[in-house]
Motif scaffolding. Structure first.
Motif, short mmCIF file in Angstrom:
data_model
loop_
_atom_site.label_atom_id
_atom_site.label_comp_id
_atom_site.label_asym_id
_atom_site.label_seq_id
_atom_site.Cartn_x
_atom_site.Cartn_y
_atom_site.Cartn_z
N ALA A 48 0.87 -1.17 0.00
CA ALA A 48 0.00 0.00 0.00
C ALA A 48 0.91 1.23 0.00
O ALA A 48 1.59 1.51 0.97
CB ALA A 48 -0.90 -0.02 1.23
N LEU A 49 0.94 1.95 -1.13
CA LEU A 49 1.82 3.12 -1.26
C LEU A 49 1.04 4.40 -1.01
O LEU A 49 -0.15 4.49 -1.30
CB LEU A 49 2.44 3.15 -2.66
CG LEU A 49 3.29 1.95 -3.05
CD1 LEU A 49 3.75 2.09 -4.50
CD2 LEU A 49 4.48 1.82 -2.14
N THR A 50 1.74 5.39 -0.52
CA THR A 50 1.12 6.71 -0.32
C THR A 50 1.07 7.43 -1.66
O THR A 50 1.69 7.02 -2.64
CB THR A 50 1.94 7.54 0.69
OG1 THR A 50 3.23 7.77 0.14
CG2 THR A 50 2.05 6.82 2.03
N ASP A 51 0.33 8.54 -1.68
CA ASP A 51 0.22 9.32 -2.92
C ASP A 51 1.59 9.84 -3.37
O ASP A 51 1.89 9.88 -4.56
CB ASP A 51 -0.75 10.48 -2.73
CG ASP A 51 -2.18 10.00 -2.61
OD1 ASP A 51 -2.46 8.89 -3.12
OD2 ASP A 51 -3.02 10.73 -2.04
N LYS A 52 2.42 10.24 -2.42
CA LYS A 52 3.75 10.77 -2.75
C LYS A 52 4.61 9.67 -3.39
O LYS A 52 5.33 9.92 -4.36
CB LYS A 52 4.43 11.32 -1.50
CG LYS A 52 5.72 12.03 -1.76
CD LYS A 52 6.29 12.62 -0.51
CE LYS A 52 7.59 13.36 -0.82
NZ LYS A 52 8.19 13.93 0.38
N GLU A 53 4.52 8.47 -2.86
CA GLU A 53 5.28 7.36 -3.42
C GLU A 53 4.76 6.96 -4.80
O GLU A 53 5.54 6.56 -5.67
CB GLU A 53 5.21 6.15 -2.48
CG GLU A 53 5.96 6.33 -1.18
CD GLU A 53 5.72 5.21 -0.20
OE1 GLU A 53 6.62 4.94 0.60
OE2 GLU A 53 4.63 4.60 -0.24
N LEU A 54 3.47 7.09 -5.00
CA LEU A 54 2.90 6.77 -6.30
C LEU A 54 3.31 7.78 -7.37
O LEU A 54 3.40 7.44 -8.55
CB LEU A 54 1.37 6.70 -6.21
CG LEU A 54 0.81 5.49 -5.48
CD1 LEU A 54 -0.69 5.63 -5.31
CD2 LEU A 54 1.13 4.21 -6.23
#
Length: 137
Positions: A48-54
């Motif tokens: 589960a990635l955060t928006d920043k990581e995506l």
């Protein structure tokens, strides 16, 4: 013709699956296009990635070089009687090769071969007819 009454939610739930598929086929026959449904399946081990990581971009460079190919090939020169470093290494890997004897019927060679086959068949037929004549006569 009186307008059709809209189906109630309970009626839609009770509508059999076969009737639904028949409806889609009727729409296709009438020229309507039924858009396919897309279901996204997420594997349980996916992170589960955060928006920043995506949003981060990862760049990959694709090259045509074979990492398994040897980088320095030495070959013996019989002319000079010495080992020489071969600078060019063949990067082409041939996985499947099949030699055959297929020919197109309309090609020049194909027409020639078909004519030979027909000539042999006609000669065999005439030989069979001549043998039948000699047996009868």
């Amino acid at each position: 013709m009186p307008p059709k009454k809209p189906l109630k939610k309970a009626d839609k739930a009770q509508e059999p699956a076969a009737a639904k598929s028949v409806k889609h086929h009727e729409e296709d026959r009438q020229g309507g296009w039924v858009e396919p449904t897309t279901v996204t399946v997420k594997p349980p081990e996916q992170l589960a990635l955060t928006d920043k990581e995506l949003e981060t971009e990862h760049t990959r460079v694709l090259t045509a070089k074979d990492p398994v190919a040897p980088k320095n090939v030495v070959r013996f020169s019989f002319k000079e009687r010495v080992y020489k470093l071969d600078a060019s290494v063949e990067q082409c890997a041939l996985h499947f090769e099949l030699e055959g004897n297929l020919m197109h019927r309309e090609s020049e060679d194909g027409k020639r071969i078909l004519a030979e086959i027909d000539a042999i068949r006609i000669a065999q037929e005439r030989a069979a007819e001549a043998e039948a004549m000699t047996v009868q006569g």
